[in-house]
Scaffold this motif. Sequence first.
Motif, PDB file in Angstrom:
ATOM      1  N   SER A 181       0.856  -1.187   0.000  1.00  0.00           N
ATOM      2  CA  SER A 181       0.000   0.000   0.000  1.00  0.00           C
ATOM      3  C   SER A 181       0.891   1.236   0.000  1.00  0.00           C
ATOM      4  O   SER A 181       1.744   1.380   0.874  1.00  0.00           O
ATOM      5  N   CYS A 182       0.706   2.103  -0.982  1.00  0.00           N
ATOM      6  CA  CYS A 182       1.509   3.329  -1.099  1.00  0.00           C
ATOM      7  C   CYS A 182       0.594   4.514  -1.340  1.00  0.00           C
ATOM      8  O   CYS A 182      -0.342   4.421  -2.140  1.00  0.00           O
ATOM      9  N   SER A 183       0.868   5.633  -0.693  1.00  0.00           N
ATOM     10  CA  SER A 183       0.078   6.850  -0.877  1.00  0.00           C
ATOM     11  C   SER A 183       1.015   8.043  -1.039  1.00  0.00           C
ATOM     12  O   SER A 183       1.880   8.269  -0.193  1.00  0.00           O
ATOM     13  N   TRP A 184       0.831   8.773  -2.147  1.00  0.00           N
ATOM     14  CA  TRP A 184       1.569  10.008  -2.367  1.00  0.00           C
ATOM     15  C   TRP A 184       0.595  11.176  -2.282  1.00  0.00           C
ATOM     16  O   TRP A 184      -0.445  11.171  -2.947  1.00  0.00           O
ATOM     17  N   LEU A 185       0.912  12.178  -1.492  1.00  0.00           N
ATOM     18  CA  LEU A 185       0.123  13.406  -1.424  1.00  0.00           C
ATOM     19  C   LEU A 185       0.979  14.512  -2.025  1.00  0.00           C
ATOM     20  O   LEU A 185       1.973  14.938  -1.435  1.00  0.00           O
ATOM     21  N   ILE A 194      -1.988  20.133 -11.536  1.00  0.00           N
ATOM     22  CA  ILE A 194      -1.014  19.060 -11.699  1.00  0.00           C
ATOM     23  C   ILE A 194      -1.427  18.172 -12.871  1.00  0.00           C
ATOM     24  O   ILE A 194      -2.604  17.791 -12.983  1.00  0.00           O
ATOM     25  N   GLN A 195      -0.465  17.845 -13.729  1.00  0.00           N
ATOM     26  CA  GLN A 195      -0.687  16.883 -14.805  1.00  0.00           C
ATOM     27  C   GLN A 195       0.213  15.667 -14.575  1.00  0.00           C
ATOM     28  O   GLN A 195       1.380  15.805 -14.221  1.00  0.00           O
ATOM     29  N   VAL A 196      -0.344  14.474 -14.773  1.00  0.00           N
ATOM     30  CA  VAL A 196       0.401  13.229 -14.616  1.00  0.00           C
ATOM     31  C   VAL A 196       0.383  12.472 -15.937  1.00  0.00           C
ATOM     32  O   VAL A 196      -0.682  12.302 -16.547  1.00  0.00           O
ATOM     33  N   LYS A 197       1.571  12.023 -16.399  1.00  0.00           N
ATOM     34  CA  LYS A 197       1.682  11.188 -17.585  1.00  0.00           C
ATOM     35  C   LYS A 197       2.432   9.911 -17.225  1.00  0.00           C
ATOM     36  O   LYS A 197       3.396   9.945 -16.461  1.00  0.00           O
ATOM     37  N   PHE A 198       1.977   8.798 -17.784  1.00  0.00           N
ATOM     38  CA  PHE A 198       2.618   7.507 -17.529  1.00  0.00           C
ATOM     39  C   PHE A 198       3.592   7.169 -18.657  1.00  0.00           C
ATOM     40  O   PHE A 198       3.232   7.209 -19.832  1.00  0.00           O
ATOM     41  N   VAL A 246      -3.733  20.084  -5.331  1.00  0.00           N
ATOM     42  CA  VAL A 246      -3.457  18.937  -4.467  1.00  0.00           C
ATOM     43  C   VAL A 246      -3.929  17.660  -5.166  1.00  0.00           C
ATOM     44  O   VAL A 246      -5.043  17.608  -5.691  1.00  0.00           O
ATOM     45  N   LEU A 247      -3.070  16.653  -5.165  1.00  0.00           N
ATOM     46  CA  LEU A 247      -3.382  15.366  -5.787  1.00  0.00           C
ATOM     47  C   LEU A 247      -2.979  14.241  -4.841  1.00  0.00           C
ATOM     48  O   LEU A 247      -1.849  14.205  -4.343  1.00  0.00           O
ATOM     49  N   LEU A 248      -3.902  13.312  -4.611  1.00  0.00           N
ATOM     50  CA  LEU A 248      -3.606  12.102  -3.839  1.00  0.00           C
ATOM     51  C   LEU A 248      -3.518  10.932  -4.810  1.00  0.00           C
ATOM     52  O   LEU A 248      -4.430  10.701  -5.608  1.00  0.00           O
ATOM     53  N   VAL A 249      -2.403  10.200  -4.752  1.00  0.00           N
ATOM     54  CA  VAL A 249      -2.192   9.026  -5.581  1.00  0.00           C
ATOM     55  C   VAL A 249      -2.035   7.824  -4.657  1.00  0.00           C
ATOM     56  O   VAL A 249      -1.219   7.863  -3.729  1.00  0.00           O
ATOM     57  N   GLN A 250      -2.806   6.754  -4.907  1.00  0.00           N
ATOM     58  CA  GLN A 250      -2.741   5.556  -4.070  1.00  0.00           C
ATOM     59  C   GLN A 250      -2.513   4.330  -4.936  1.00  0.00           C
ATOM     60  O   GLN A 250      -3.218   4.118  -5.925  1.00  0.00           O
ATOM     61  N   PHE A 251      -1.521   3.530  -4.539  1.00  0.00           N
ATOM     62  CA  PHE A 251      -1.239   2.258  -5.206  1.00  0.00           C
ATOM     63  C   PHE A 251      -1.477   1.124  -4.219  1.00  0.00           C
ATOM     64  O   PHE A 251      -1.023   1.179  -3.075  1.00  0.00           O
ATOM     65  N   VAL A 252      -2.214   0.096  -4.659  1.00  0.00           N
ATOM     66  CA  VAL A 252      -2.538  -1.052  -3.817  1.00  0.00           C
ATOM     67  C   VAL A 252      -2.279  -2.330  -4.606  1.00  0.00           C
ATOM     68  O   VAL A 252      -2.659  -2.439  -5.769  1.00  0.00           O
ATOM     69  N   SER A 253      -1.625  -3.302  -3.980  1.00  0.00           N
ATOM     70  CA  SER A 253      -1.512  -4.645  -4.557  1.00  0.00           C
ATOM     71  C   SER A 253      -1.986  -5.654  -3.518  1.00  0.00           C
ATOM     72  O   SER A 253      -1.754  -5.467  -2.324  1.00  0.00           O
ATOM     73  N   ASP A 254      -2.682  -6.702  -3.974  1.00  0.00           N
ATOM     74  CA  ASP A 254      -3.158  -7.714  -3.031  1.00  0.00           C
ATOM     75  C   ASP A 254      -2.070  -8.773  -2.832  1.00  0.00           C
ATOM     76  O   ASP A 254      -0.917  -8.573  -3.207  1.00  0.00           O
ATOM     77  N   LEU A 255      -2.445  -9.900  -2.268  1.00  0.00           N
ATOM     78  CA  LEU A 255      -1.456 -10.917  -1.894  1.00  0.00           C
ATOM     79  C   LEU A 255      -1.239 -11.973  -2.966  1.00  0.00           C
ATOM     80  O   LEU A 255      -0.603 -12.995  -2.702  1.00  0.00           O
TER      81      LEU A 255
END
Length: 458
Positions: A181-185, A194-198, A246-255
Amino acid sequence: MNGNCICGLLVLSVLLGQTEAQQAAPTRPAFTCGGDLVADSGFIGSEAFPNFYKPNSKCTWRITVPEGNIVTLSFRIFDLEADSQCKYDYLDVFNSHSHLVQKLGRFCGTFRPGNLISTTNTMMLEMVSDEATQGRGFVAFFSGAKPYVDEQQTCGGKITKAQGEIMTPNWPNDKYPPGTSCSWLITVEPDMVIQVKFDKFVLEADTYCRFDYVAFYNGGERDDSQLIGKYCGDQAPLPIVTSGNVLLVQFVSDLSVTSDGFLAEYTSFPRGASIPSVDSHTNTRTFPIPAIRLFVPRIPVTTTQPPKYIPPPPPEPTPVKPTITRPNGRKPGSQNPLCAKACKRDGTIKTSFCSSEFVITGKISSISPGPRGTVNVGLSLIRTYKSGRLIISEVGETMSLKLVSKCRKCPLLRRGSDYIIMGQVDGDGRGTLAPGAFTAPYKAQHHNLLVNINNQPC
């Protein structure tokens, strides 16, 4: 010792044995309307679950896990009154014990939300119901987890730089780990957006992004913060632009399954400025940054590159023939063969339910002509009773889908109205409606009828 004493002791020992067995038997947790849950982990559920929740109620739960942890929330069961905008009964999840932070989502219907995480050791759930239709509510499991940190990389954190990068753990040397679990604020200057590009993007694929995903949320200071988009699979999202600074980015991976992960670059620009963007033909163009929230539709999830769409060949030209009119005044061949019979439903609601691959309720949002006498139907989903292989898309907080009716005039559907719709699913995951498919205007009282049918064997 006489016989009476022996018998009395035997009876007493049996009773004591039963009492100990009863005490040892596991008990179902009793769920109440709100409360403070301070623990490493536990279950949280709507009042009186598994019974129907009460009408006209508002319940607030505040979760607190040990300091240094973040809260992870995993839904096990979810059943609230359905509405495409969640206006009547709904569950809000907040990123702290306050309404003045990011709202991680508003949920209703029977679509089970994916895992949610907070950026601190607290989270708040608030459930509201109106006076009408009720469901069985929800049950979820919460637990405290450590933010991912290793010797080379910290996953998540607070960022105040005007531009930078965010990436999954182990990038680019290895796959991201399970159970992460990761969270970037990200916060930039007040007059900026804010612009986000992958650059790269490969996460575990799932139609609803329930397992591994990255989610983007607007803002962090007001209670109208909303989900911009939730993404997974191997198709990189389109560039994302916030409505504020303000931008909240959350990454989640299961098991379970892991994959390569993602690398994204973010940049800040003055609000209202034009941002250069390069399209697939290397031509530069500009577009203004919107001053309102931008919803980015989620790209359909696939584990491989989807095949290119090949339009059907145009119909072969028909030689001009002299017009022949029959005595009844009708031209031969003027009817669509699929619409030759009267527009009438086939079977009953029970037999149609059992024979259909999907059974849904929803509001008709669009109706447009399709090729070869078909009709394309857009629908905002209210509730799903059977879905089969049907592809359902998520745009913001609305679930929608596309249907194809094989006949222009049957079944009869009107834009803006709510319907019960039953049909089949083609090889591309689209719902198809034959002329005799079961459709009927939908009212809230029909929900219990459909649930009862769904619970009966076909």
